[in-house]
Design a protein around this motif. Structure first.
Motif, PDB file in Angstrom:
ATOM      1  N   PRO A 199      85.846 -46.334 -24.962  1.00 24.92           N
ATOM      2  CA  PRO A 199      85.283 -45.466 -23.908  1.00 24.92           C
ATOM      3  C   PRO A 199      86.250 -45.312 -22.739  1.00 24.92           C
ATOM      4  N   ASP A 200      86.012 -44.258 -21.958  1.00 21.42           N
ATOM      5  CA  ASP A 200      86.881 -43.980 -20.813  1.00 21.42           C
ATOM      6  C   ASP A 200      86.780 -45.047 -19.737  1.00 21.42           C
ATOM      7  N   GLU A 201      85.712 -45.810 -19.740  1.00 20.95           N
ATOM      8  CA  GLU A 201      85.570 -46.874 -18.733  1.00 20.95           C
ATOM      9  C   GLU A 201      86.667 -47.929 -18.845  1.00 20.95           C
ATOM     10  N   TYR A 203      89.730 -47.333 -18.926  1.00 24.88           N
ATOM     11  CA  TYR A 203      90.835 -46.898 -18.082  1.00 24.88           C
ATOM     12  C   TYR A 203      90.385 -46.611 -16.653  1.00 24.88           C
ATOM     13  N   THR A 204      89.196 -47.079 -16.317  1.00 34.44           N
ATOM     14  CA  THR A 204      88.661 -46.877 -14.976  1.00 34.44           C
ATOM     15  C   THR A 204      88.696 -48.195 -14.214  1.00 34.44           C
ATOM     16  N   GLN A 205      89.326 -48.167 -13.058  1.00 32.64           N
ATOM     17  CA  GLN A 205      89.442 -49.374 -12.247  1.00 32.64           C
ATOM     18  C   GLN A 205      88.196 -49.523 -11.382  1.00 32.64           C
ATOM     19  N   LYS A 206      87.508 -50.661 -11.564  1.00 37.69           N
ATOM     20  CA  LYS A 206      86.272 -50.937 -10.842  1.00 37.69           C
ATOM     21  C   LYS A 206      86.339 -52.327 -10.231  1.00 37.69           C
ATOM     22  N   ASP A 239      76.223 -53.015 -22.084  1.00 32.74           N
ATOM     23  CA  ASP A 239      77.393 -52.193 -22.366  1.00 32.74           C
ATOM     24  C   ASP A 239      78.620 -53.036 -22.695  1.00 32.74           C
ATOM     25  N   ARG A 292      79.333 -48.351 -28.825  1.00 31.13           N
ATOM     26  CA  ARG A 292      79.072 -48.171 -27.402  1.00 31.13           C
ATOM     27  C   ARG A 292      79.239 -49.465 -26.618  1.00 31.13           C
ATOM     28  N   ASP A 381      86.898 -58.096 -16.393  1.00 30.76           N
ATOM     29  CA  ASP A 381      86.999 -57.087 -15.334  1.00 30.76           C
ATOM     30  C   ASP A 381      88.303 -57.237 -14.561  1.00 30.76           C
ATOM     31  N   ARG A 384      91.333 -56.233 -16.788  1.00 34.38           N
ATOM     32  CA  ARG A 384      91.386 -54.791 -17.024  1.00 34.38           C
ATOM     33  C   ARG A 384      91.964 -54.063 -15.814  1.00 34.38           C
ATOM     34  N   ASN A 385      91.548 -54.431 -14.614  1.00 35.90           N
ATOM     35  CA  ASN A 385      92.100 -53.807 -13.403  1.00 35.90           C
ATOM     36  C   ASN A 385      93.597 -54.085 -13.278  1.00 35.90           C
TER      37      ASN A 385
END
Length: 780
Positions: A199-201, A203-206, A239, A292, A381, A384-385
């Motif tokens: 999923p695109d998440e 590559y999303t920095q949170k 998720d 998912r 998390d 990933r960031n």
């Protein structure tokens, strides 16, 4: 109860008889038996009769003790002297009896005998035991009944066909289960994993979601089918989940998953995977195979295999934090390192090797298992960031995309397949084979020792499969090598060599001895160890890597002549026939003979003269430069630089002489260099100068000696010309002349210094040889 009383009375009577006999024997030994024989002949006859009776009883006992053992002929005790001559054989029989008694006691006390399920539950319910005893039992507990004996599908460990997946249904399937199962039991989710798009998440920095405090929360134990259904419903709404396993492989041949930990952002579960209905956990594929949901594991290389082997579970959408740590270049890659770095938690690694079969789990083990996944999502998390920050997405083909690298590695891990371990006696290949152990050992075994090594290794594997124990529990590796070198043919020799003795070796000692004896006989005409290892190396996969290419000899890097045919190296192991830098390579002299005729056709970029014997020969005393009659013209001659005065041949400082420049014109390519040694003419000139200088020194030394000799002769002539001694004019001895004040001071001064006259002695000849720089007088 009556039998026990009878046994107690029998034991008491035997003990009293032995005590009285021992006391009587001790009293007789303290007396002079020979003296009593001389006093009473009937005493000697009675004593001989009792000796014969005791020897007969001892011989019968030895015969009974050696029945059904490897000792074919028990020792014979015909007289007193036979006891001393056969004492070693008697000791062997006694040792065998003690070993059998030890084994019987182990079986009686339950160290070997498997406990009943009721007894295990009774021990497990004993909550009054101290905490330290529970932890000690958790770390090492061999009295637990094997849980695999209670499974609905008991492992047989003798499968020879490919592994069939345990799936009954296939949730989230792209390819139906029937189609994927027809292809020789391929990976059921291979298509789903290969076509999976993260999923695109990813590559999303949170901002990382912080974990709940460990002290104020707890995990839910899942040990029933209803609890599994409740956990499954909660996992479907997540998720991302974290998964970890606890595995036991000491009392199981292939191993058994003992515990599974699953965590979400808000809750932790500890799943008991030792239940008889454990295969029903395959229903978790609704979550594990759901594209998912991201599944986060650390070091999932073996977890993926264990999940599909024991529980029929497969992972689609795996993220392995171990590869993330490698991509980020951390100094450590273990889970304990990540826990300390991101959560400041010290993992209790003393429980890592605990026996996870123990039930109920002590609180310390329960908390340790829970901590493996409780912090893992927060670590995911953060990593990933950091991967996003250190990635360069502007480069094509994901060259600077660190997240893409981690996801690709994780997908490769998820595509692993489990296969049954099949034993290979001939070449020792496979995870259970002997080749890896023998290749790491520098020892070279004989034919008989090599035959014994393979026979013992196969015997250990058969016993481990039959008893459902690990190979190391049956016999450690070092004992196989020790027994192969010693080749014991008796039970006593085997038990003394195999230290420490395992239960399997003690119970099957006679069987193992017979295996060794047969292997020794078969090894006389068997293969050599080197020959078998060479066959294994030929069948190993070829590795065309730079590391292997760097180990080849220098001749293999030379380019092939254009007129010759490329040499085939398909039968050579671990060797590449083509170099990415040099091109095709010659055959290696380590495996084949080198073709010396091809050396003359080698053409290098640097021009070299013809490789003749004159170039490598020592120069003679008088050498005249020889010019070639017809030198071969160069294809592209280089312009000759103008001659300079500085372009001269010089010699480094030698034997204390200064460097002397001489004019020399090079005649060929080999002599055109300016850092060559001196020519023969210059050496002759230097030698001539040394001889002349030495000759001049000798002449000067002769002249000096002649001058000294002439001075002595003149003094003698002068003495001959002197007048005779005049006694009248000589001073009187009785009335010596008075010294002046100055003469008296000088005389007293000389008397005070006893060494004052030493300077009046004649000086020695000056040293003619002086050491100079670059020359020593020791070696002329």
């Amino acid at each position: 109860m009556e039998k026990i009383d009878n046994f107690d009375s029998l034991q008491a009577s035997i003990s009293s008889a032995l005590v009285s006999t021992t006391r009587s024997a001790g009293q007789i030994a303290n007396e002079d038996v020979s003296f009593h024989r001389s006093l009473d002949p009937t005493f000697g006859t009675s004593l001989d009769r009792q000796n014969a009776r005791l020897l007969g009883l001892a011989e019968r006992l030895l015969g009974s003790a050696t029945a059904n053992t490897e000792i074919v002929r028990p020792p014979r005790l015909s007289d007193i002297d036979a006891v001393e001559s056969n004492w070693r054989a008697v000791v062997d029989v006694i040792d065998s009896l003690l070993e059998r008694a030890d084994t019987a006691l182990d079986e009686f006390t339950g160290a070997v005998k498997r406990l009943s399920p009721g007894l295990v539950e009774q021990k497990a319910d004993a909550t009054k035991a101290p905490k330290t005893s529970k932890i000690a039992a958790a770390l090492k507990n061999h009295s637990i009944e094997k849980p695999q004996l209670q499974f609905e599908h008991v492992p047989t460990n003798n499968e020879t066909i490919p592994f069939k997946p345990l799936l009954i249904t296939k949730p989230h399937a792209v390819v139906p289960l029937e189609t994927s199962a027809e292809a020789a039991y391929a990976h059921p989710y291979q298509t789903e994993i290969e076509q999976y798009q993260y999923p695109d998440e990813m590559y999303t920095q949170k901002d990382p979601i912080l974990y709940h405090p460990f002290e104020t929360t707890t995990a839910t134990l899942v040990d029933t089918e209803d609890a599994v259904e409740e956990m499954l419903e909660e996992l479907k709404s997540a998720d991302v989940i974290a998964i970890d396993l606890e595995h036991h492989d000491q009392r199981s041949y292939i191993g058994v998953v003992s515990l599974m930990q699953i965590s979400t952002r808000d809750k932790d579960w500890i799943v008991d995977t030792l239940k008889p209905w454990r295969r029903k956990l395959s229903c978790l594929n609704e979550v594990f195979a759901n594209p998912r949901i991201i599944k986060v594991l650390h070091g999932a290389y073996m977890d993926v295999v264990w999940l599909q082997r024991d529980l029929g579970l497969y992972l689609v959408g795996l993220f392995d934090t171990h590869y993330a740590a490698r991509a980020l270049g951390y100094t450590g890659g273990s889970l304990a390192f990540l826990l300390k770095k991101f959560a400041n938690v010290d993992a209790q690694k003393q429980y890592q090797m605990a026996d996870w079969r123990i039930r109920p789990l002590p609180q310390e083990l329960f908390d340790y298992a829970r901590s493996d996944t409780h912090y893992l999502l927060y670590i995911f998390d953060c990593m990933r960031n950091e991967l996003i920050e250190r990635s360069d997405f502007s480069k094509p083909d994901h060259e600077g995309d660190k997240i893409w690298d981690v996801l690709q590695k994780s997908s490769e891990v998820a595509l692993q397949r489990y296969e049954h371990p099949i034993y290979d006696y001939e070449l020792g290949q496979g995870s259970m084979g002997w080749y890896k152990m023998l290749s790491r050992t520098p020892a070279l075994l004989s034919k008989e020792q090599f035959s014994v090594f393979r026979a013992i290794h196969q015997w250990r594997d058969n016993v481990a499969r039959e008893d459902d124990d690990s190979n190391h529990y049956v016999m450690p590796n070092h004992q196989i090598l020790t027994l192969a070198k010693l080749m014991p043919t008796k039970r006593s020799e085997l038990l003394s060599a195999a230290q420490p003795i395992t239960q399997a070796v003690r119970l099957r000692a006679d069987e193992l001895v017979s295996v060794i004896v047969k292997a020794i006989e078969a090894g006389e005409n068997g293969p050599e160890m080197v020959d078998v290892l060479s066959k294994v190396e030929v069948q190993l996969p070829r590795r065309q890597t730079a590391q292997v290419a760097a180990q080849r000899p220098l001749a293999s890097y030379l380019p092939q002549p254009p007129t010759t045919t490329a040499i085939s190296t398909s039968n050579l192991p671990l060797r590449s026939s083509i170099s990415t830098f040099w091109g095709n390579a010659f055959k290696s002299s380590a495996h084949q003979e080198r073709d010396m005729s091809s050396l003359s056709q080698i053409s290098l970029a640097i021009p070299l003269p013809p490789l003749t014997a004159e170039i490598f020969a020592d120069p003679p005393e008088h050498q005249t430069p020889v010019q070639e009659s017809a030198p071969p013209p160069a294809e592209s001659p280089l312009p000759t630089p103008p001659a300079r005065e500085d372009d001269e041949i010089f010699v480094l400082k030698e034997k204390g002489r200064k460097r002397k420049r001489t004019d020399a014109v090079p005649t060929d390519n080999m002599a055109a260099q300016t850092d060559e040694v001196a020519l023969p003419d210059e050496e002759e000139e230097l030698e001539r100068e040394r001889v002349e200088k030495k000759k001049a020194k000798k002449e000067a030394r002769r002249a000096r000696k002649a001058a000294e000799a002439g001075g002595f002769a003149a003094a003698a002539d002068a003495e001959e010309d002197e007048q005779p001694f005049d006694y009248n004019a000589a001073p009187s001895v009785l009335n010596p002349p008075r010294e002046s004040r100055q003469e008296m001071k000088e005389r007293r001064k000389k008397e005070k210094n006893p060494y004052a006259k030493s300077m009046d002695a004649p000086k020695g000849m000056a040293r003619g040889q002086k050491e100079r720089a670059g020359k020593t007088m020791t070696y002329k």
